[in-house]
Design an enzyme around this catalytic site. Sequence first.
Site, PDB file in Angstrom:
ATOM      1  N   LYS A  45       0.801  -1.227   0.000  1.00 12.18           N
ATOM      2  CA  LYS A  45       0.000   0.000   0.000  1.00 12.18           C
ATOM      3  C   LYS A  45       0.839   1.285   0.000  1.00 12.18           C
ATOM      4  O   LYS A  45       0.419   2.299  -0.556  1.00 12.18           O
ATOM      5  CB  LYS A  45      -0.938   0.010   1.210  1.00 12.18           C
ATOM      6  CG  LYS A  45      -2.022  -1.068   1.190  1.00 12.18           C
ATOM      7  CD  LYS A  45      -3.070  -0.819   0.131  1.00 12.18           C
ATOM      8  CE  LYS A  45      -4.234  -1.793   0.249  1.00 12.18           C
ATOM      9  NZ  LYS A  45      -5.262  -1.559  -0.785  1.00 12.18           N
ATOM     10  N   GLU A  67     -10.214   5.738   3.180  1.00 14.92           N
ATOM     11  CA  GLU A  67     -10.862   4.608   3.826  1.00 14.92           C
ATOM     12  C   GLU A  67      -9.830   3.510   4.016  1.00 14.92           C
ATOM     13  O   GLU A  67      -8.778   3.525   3.386  1.00 14.92           O
ATOM     14  CB  GLU A  67     -12.008   4.098   2.942  1.00 14.92           C
ATOM     15  CG  GLU A  67     -11.589   3.145   1.825  1.00 14.92           C
ATOM     16  CD  GLU A  67     -10.628   3.736   0.798  1.00 14.92           C
ATOM     17  OE1 GLU A  67      -9.804   2.963   0.266  1.00 14.92           O
ATOM     18  OE2 GLU A  67     -10.685   4.956   0.533  1.00 14.92           O
ATOM     19  N   SER A 332       1.604  -9.773  -1.002  1.00 16.24           N
ATOM     20  CA  SER A 332       1.283  -8.351  -0.906  1.00 16.24           C
ATOM     21  C   SER A 332       1.446  -7.760   0.484  1.00 16.24           C
ATOM     22  O   SER A 332       1.551  -6.545   0.637  1.00 16.24           O
ATOM     23  CB  SER A 332      -0.150  -8.108  -1.396  1.00 16.24           C
ATOM     24  OG  SER A 332      -1.059  -8.957  -0.716  1.00 16.24           O
TER      25      SER A 332
END
Length: 349
Positions: A45, A67, A332
């Site tokens: 991210k 969010e 990830s």
Amino acid sequence: MRRIRKEFQGRPTPISHLERLSDKIGTGVQIYVKREDLNHTGAHKLNHCMGEALLAKYMGKKKVIAETGAGQHGVALATAAAYFGLECDIYMGAVDIKKQAPNVARMKILGANVIEVTDGLQTLKEAVDAAFKAYAAEYNDAIYCIGSVLGPHPFPMMVRDFQSVVGIEAREQFIEMTGELPDAIVACVGGGSNAIGLFSGFLNDPVDIYGVEPLGRGTALGDHAASLKYGTEGIMHGFNSIMLKDENGEPAPVYSVASGLDYPSSGPEHAFLHDLGRVKYDVVDDNETIDAFFELSRMEGIIPAIESSHAVAYAMKLAKSMKKGSILVNLSGRGDKDMDYIIEKYGIR
């Protein structure tokens, strides 16, 4: 951006060969993982959050709004906000706040304002609704930093471009390691940012590409979040894609053991790749995912995020069906955020 990635994020992240796990499967197929769990803050991210915060700074904004589901996007954006000296509001569903307590604590330590969302199912969709509403009221001073390849243009393109560093690195690294391209690449898909980041590096190559969605508890509506597998064309949150709908054509309730995957649609570029047939989108259920979580931890010393465990589970199944070749999985994120939840719900296997 290059300097930030090198000096702050710790990029490039390495590729690891899962020799013991590959040997245990026993078909001769070799599994490799792109270690986004080693990216600063523990997941992919930050790749787009540092880019979004840099853009906010350039535009003269004072605040970033977002969010989060599993909390990794929230942690990454809170980190980026602290790096650039920006205010940060993170909207998070009440259910996810309970499941992801470690990430909530990290966001608060980093200085973010975590706002609990108690509407509807109190998960990711409702958090997006609340964040969009807040942004509409503060757009002069704030920028909305979406957490995946979702939303109206230019968000899906922007997040994909920031995440493409994963695919660019992985392609170069894999060829350097093995002398050839992987036969298949695999990534989990919720909104789809980690997947499109990996896929974008290989779309023009003769490589099989698999996106893995959460089947959850089963195929009944409300028991899974596999929108590309079971959904139909629809519009939500300002973008047209493939989504799961209820009897009224509205976004259906969804479920996944992974908070980062429980979204009733997927990025529009994934819908495009699905319709083209370039990417095969398939599913694994909760039990397969949790088994893979423990298998990777025990066999290789890598504790994966529950989201990433979906991709690992699918790669293990794929390796059993292939007679030779190699599979590259986008790992990830790491599983620190999930350990308390896993132990409470499943115990130590």
